[in-house]
Design a protein around this motif. Structure first.
Motif, PDB file in Angstrom:
ATOM      1  N   UNK A 158       0.827  -1.206   0.000  1.00 44.56           N
ATOM      2  CA  UNK A 158       0.000   0.000   0.000  1.00 44.56           C
ATOM      3  C   UNK A 158       0.862   1.256   0.000  1.00 44.56           C
ATOM      4  N   UNK A 159       1.864   1.307   0.885  1.00 45.16           N
ATOM      5  CA  UNK A 159       2.741   2.479   0.963  1.00 45.16           C
ATOM      6  C   UNK A 159       3.561   2.635  -0.312  1.00 45.16           C
ATOM      7  N   UNK A 160       4.041   1.522  -0.857  1.00 49.23           N
ATOM      8  CA  UNK A 160       4.807   1.593  -2.102  1.00 49.23           C
ATOM      9  C   UNK A 160       3.944   2.139  -3.234  1.00 49.23           C
ATOM     10  N   UNK A 161       2.684   1.730  -3.280  1.00 50.61           N
ATOM     11  CA  UNK A 161       1.784   2.232  -4.309  1.00 50.61           C
ATOM     12  C   UNK A 161       1.516   3.716  -4.180  1.00 50.61           C
ATOM     13  N   UNK A 162       1.308   4.183  -2.939  1.00 53.78           N
ATOM     14  CA  UNK A 162       1.058   5.606  -2.749  1.00 53.78           C
ATOM     15  C   UNK A 162       2.305   6.442  -3.042  1.00 53.78           C
ATOM     16  N   UNK A 163       3.474   5.937  -2.689  1.00 49.01           N
ATOM     17  CA  UNK A 163       4.710   6.653  -3.027  1.00 49.01           C
ATOM     18  C   UNK A 163       4.847   6.767  -4.545  1.00 49.01           C
ATOM     19  N   UNK A 164       4.548   5.669  -5.243  1.00 46.09           N
ATOM     20  CA  UNK A 164       4.607   5.696  -6.712  1.00 46.09           C
ATOM     21  C   UNK A 164       3.657   6.745  -7.269  1.00 46.09           C
ATOM     22  N   UNK A 165       2.451   6.790  -6.734  1.00 46.70           N
ATOM     23  CA  UNK A 165       1.450   7.746  -7.225  1.00 46.70           C
ATOM     24  C   UNK A 165       1.847   9.188  -6.948  1.00 46.70           C
ATOM     25  N   UNK A 166       2.277   9.471  -5.718  1.00 42.69           N
ATOM     26  CA  UNK A 166       2.517  10.862  -5.333  1.00 42.69           C
ATOM     27  C   UNK A 166       3.858  11.389  -5.840  1.00 42.69           C
ATOM     28  N   UNK A 167       4.914  10.591  -5.759  1.00 42.30           N
ATOM     29  CA  UNK A 167       6.201  11.037  -6.305  1.00 42.30           C
ATOM     30  C   UNK A 167       6.117  11.119  -7.824  1.00 42.30           C
ATOM     31  N   UNK A 168       5.345  10.208  -8.424  1.00 39.56           N
ATOM     32  CA  UNK A 168       5.189  10.242  -9.875  1.00 39.56           C
ATOM     33  C   UNK A 168       4.434  11.452 -10.375  1.00 39.56           C
ATOM     34  N   UNK A 169       3.687  12.136  -9.497  1.00 36.16           N
ATOM     35  CA  UNK A 169       2.962  13.345  -9.889  1.00 36.16           C
ATOM     36  C   UNK A 169       3.879  14.558  -9.922  1.00 36.16           C
ATOM     37  N   UNK A 170       4.980  14.492  -9.189  1.00 36.42           N
ATOM     38  CA  UNK A 170       5.886  15.634  -9.110  1.00 36.42           C
ATOM     39  C   UNK A 170       6.428  15.996 -10.488  1.00 36.42           C
ATOM     40  N   UNK A 171       6.747  17.275 -10.698  1.00 33.58           N
ATOM     41  CA  UNK A 171       6.832  18.382  -9.745  1.00 33.58           C
ATOM     42  C   UNK A 171       5.527  19.159  -9.568  1.00 33.58           C
ATOM     43  N   UNK A 172       4.401  18.512  -9.834  1.00 35.28           N
ATOM     44  CA  UNK A 172       3.109  19.180  -9.759  1.00 35.28           C
ATOM     45  C   UNK A 172       2.370  18.778  -8.495  1.00 35.28           C
ATOM     46  N   UNK A 173       1.714  19.743  -7.828  1.00 37.18           N
ATOM     47  CA  UNK A 173       0.793  19.418  -6.749  1.00 37.18           C
ATOM     48  C   UNK A 173      -0.610  19.245  -7.325  1.00 37.18           C
ATOM     49  N   UNK A 174      -0.973  20.047  -8.327  1.00 34.03           N
ATOM     50  CA  UNK A 174      -2.145  19.819  -9.167  1.00 34.03           C
ATOM     51  C   UNK A 174      -1.596  19.628 -10.573  1.00 34.03           C
ATOM     52  N   UNK A 175      -1.713  18.415 -11.085  1.00 33.23           N
ATOM     53  CA  UNK A 175      -0.957  18.005 -12.266  1.00 33.23           C
ATOM     54  C   UNK A 175      -1.192  18.937 -13.449  1.00 33.23           C
ATOM     55  N   UNK A 176      -0.091  19.526 -13.919  1.00 35.06           N
ATOM     56  CA  UNK A 176      -0.143  20.402 -15.077  1.00 35.06           C
ATOM     57  C   UNK A 176      -0.707  21.775 -14.811  1.00 35.06           C
ATOM     58  N   UNK A 177      -1.095  22.045 -13.545  1.00 32.42           N
ATOM     59  CA  UNK A 177      -1.746  23.319 -13.225  1.00 32.42           C
ATOM     60  C   UNK A 177      -0.938  24.116 -12.204  1.00 32.42           C
TER      61      UNK A 177
END
Length: 470
Positions: A369-388
Motif C-alpha cells: 500500500x505504501x509503495x503504491x502511494x509513493x509511486x502515485x505521489x512522487x510520480x505526480x511531481x513536480x506538480x501538486x495539481x498536475x499540469x496546473x
C-alpha cells in the motif's frame, strides 16, 4: 534541504502513518459486518466471537486513523498555504463532504457497534455495524475524489489566480477517479485479509485448531482468492489510464528514457540515473513493455527525454516502489491460490510451511500500500495539481529550519504514540478470539484443553468444562 523538500518529507511521513490505519479499518469494518450477518443467519456462536474479537482491533485502528488524520488537515494550512489558497475551493468542499457524509455516519453508529450488544436488539445492532462499514467506504470515496482531482484535474477554471469550480460532477468523477477508487478499495480489503490470515496462521502455528481460528483463516484466504487476481486487473486498467493522462509518470516508473519505435521493452531490473538520463544495468524483455502498457505488440511509450527536465518525476524512487508493489501483489496471488489448493486437499490447517508463509505475508499489505502511494505521489511531481500548479508554488512562507524542527517533533511523537498503538494491536491479535468449540448444530460445545498450548486458553477450556458438568 530546502523548505519544499522538508515539507514534502514531513507530509509523506505523516500521511504514511495515517493511511495504514484507514486501510485496515475499511477492510475490517466490512469483515466485522459480514461476521455479524453470518451470526444472525446461522446462529453459530463462532461468528459472534470473531465479530467481538475483530471489533476491538477495528476500534483501535479507527481511533489511530482519526488522530493521525487530524494532523494532516493542519499541515495544509501551516505548510501548504499556497495550495490551500489556490485550490481550496475544490479540495475544501470535498473534504467537508467526507466529514458530513462519512465521518458523522461512522462516529454516530460506532458506539452502538462497540457497546450496544446488550442495549439494542440483534437487527438494530447489525444495521449499526453495517452503517459503520458503509461510512468507511464513503470516506474513501471522497478522499480519493480529492486526490484524484489533483492527479487529473478537470471541471474548473482559473480566475484571479485561483481555482473556481465549474462542474462538480467532472471534478468528482475525474478521469483517474474510477480506477484509483477501485484499486484503493481492493488494496484496503487485501490489507485486512492479510492481517486476518496472518493472525490465524499465528494461532495455527501455536497449536490452536478450534473453529474460530479455522474460520477466520479460511475466510481471509477465500477473500484473497477473489480479490488478489482482481487487483492485478484493476492495476492494469489503472496503468492504461495513467499512460493516457500522466505519460511522464509511466516513463519514470518503467525507467524508459528513449521513445522506442516498433515496440517498447520492459525493464525488469535497472538503476535509473536522472543526471546521466539513462537506466544503468538494466535487464529488459523486448516488446513486453508494449504488451503490458498498451496491450499491443508494437505500442509506443514516450521516453522521459520527451519531457522537459523540470517536468520529470524522480525515476530513481518510483522505479523501485512500483516493483515492490507489483512483486508483492503476485506473492499475494500465490498465497491465495496455494491456500485454495490446500483447502481442496484438506490440508489447509495442517501445513505448517504454508502457515509460516501466511504469517510472513501479514505486513506485506501495508508495504505494498505504501509503495503504491509513493509511486502515485512522487510520480505526480513536480506538480501538486498536475499540469496546473507546481509543488514549489504551493508552499507557505516558512523556513527550512521551521519545517525541520516540526518534522523532528513528528518523528518522536509518532514513534511513541503510534508505536504504542501498533504494539497494542499486535498484542490483541496474538491473544486471539475466545476458545469455542461447536457441535454439529452450531451450539457451543465442550472445549478440549489439548486444543491449545497456551496456558490461558487451557484455563478457559477448564472453566467451560466445569460449567458443562454443573
Amino acid at each position: 534541504m530546502d523548505a519544499v523538500h522538508l515539507a514534502r518529507i514531513q507530509f509523506a511521513f505523516t500521511v504514511s502513518f495515517h493511511i495504514i490505519f484507514p486501510a485496515l479499518s475499511i477492510g475490517l469494518s466490512s469483515f466485522v459486518a459480514a461476521l455479524e450477518g453470518l451470526w444472525l443467519k446461522t446462529g453459530r456462536q463462532v461468528y459472534r466471537e470473531l465479530c467481538l474479537f475483530w471489533s476491538k482491533i477495528f476500534a483501535v485502528a479507527f481511533g489511530m486513523g482519526v488522530v493521525s488524520g487530524v494532523v494532516m488537515s493542519y499541515e495544509f494550512g501551516t505548510n501548504w498555504g499556497g495550495f490551500s489558497s489556490f485550490a481550496g475551493s475544490v479540495t475544501g468542499p470535498l473534504l467537508d463532504y467526507e466529514v458530513m457524509t462519512a465521518f458523522f455516519l461512522e462516529a454516530g453508529f460506532l458506539g452502538i457497534m462497540l457497546f450496544g450488544w446488550k442495549r439494542v436488539g440483534r437487527v438494530p445492532h447489525f444495521i449499526a455495524t453495517a452503517l459503520v462499514a458503509v461510512g468507511t467506504n464513503i470516506s474513501m470515496f471522497w478522499i480519493l475524489a480529492s486526490n484524484s482531482w489533483m492527479q487529473t484535474p478537470q471541471g474548473f477554471k482559473i480566475v484571479d489566480g485561483r481555482v473556481v469550480p465549474v462542474d462538480w460532477f467532472k471534478i468528482v468523477f475525474n478521469p483517474s477517479f474510477p480506477y484509483r477508487f477501485v484499486h484503493m478499495a481492493f488494496a484496503a480489503f487485501i490489507v485486512a485479509a492479510l492481517v486476518v490470515a496472518a493472525t490465524g496462521a499465528w494461532h495455527l502455528l501455536r497449536g490452536r485448531r478450534d473453529p474460530a481460528v479455522r474460520t477466520m483463516f479460511s475466510m481471509a484466504l477465500g477473500l484473497l482468492v477473489i480479490i488478489a487476481p482482481l487487483q492485478i486487473l484493476a492495476g492494469d486498467a489503472h496503468g492504461l489510464n495513467t499512460r493516457q493522462y500522466q505519460p511522464a509518470k509511466i516513463a519514470a516508473i518503467e525507467g524508459i528514457w528513449e521513445t522506442e519505435h516498433g515496440g517498447t521493452a520492459l525493464n525488469l531490473f535497472g538503476i535509473p540515473d536522472m543526471n546521466a538520463e539513462t537506466t544503468r544495468y538494466r535487464v529488459s524483455v523486448p516488446h513486453l513493455g508494449s504488451v503490458i502498457l498498451t496491450h499491443t505488440w508494437d505500442g509506443e511509450i514516450k521516453g522521459l527525454k520527451e519531457f522537459p527536465k523540470e517536468d520529470r518525476p524522480d525515476s530513481t524512487i518510483i522505479f523501485w516502489t512500483f516493483r515492490i508493489m507489483a512483486g508483492l501483489g503476485f506473492l499475494m496471488a500465490i498465497l491465495a491460490i496455494t491456500g485454495f489448493v490446500l483447502k481442496r486437499r484438506g490440508r489447509l490447517y495442517d501445513c505448517k510451511p504454508y502457515h509460516r508463509f501466511a504469517l510472513l505475508m501479514g505486513p506485506t499489505g501495508f508495504i505494498s500500500l505504501l509503495a503504491g502511494w509513493i509511486t502515485t505521489e512522487v510520480g505526480r511531481q513536480p506538480w501538486v495539481v498536475y499540469g496546473v500548479m507546481r509543488t514549489s508554488n504551493a508552499l507557505s512562507p516558512i523556513t527550512a529550519q521551521e519545517v525541520g524542527i516540526t518534522l523532528l517533533a513528528f518523528v518522536v511523537v509518532y514513534a511513541l504514540v503510534f508505536g504504542t498503538g501498533i504494539y497494542y494491536l499486535l498484542r490483541l491479535a496474538m491473544t486471539g478470539p475466545a476458545v469455542i468449540a461447536e457441535d454439529d448444530s452450531g451450539r457451543p460445545a465442550l472445549v478440549e484443553a489439548a486444543t491449545s498450548h497456551n496456558p490461558e486458553q487451557r484455563v478457559v477450556a477448564d472453566l467451560l468444562d466445569r460449567l458443562r458438568v454443573h
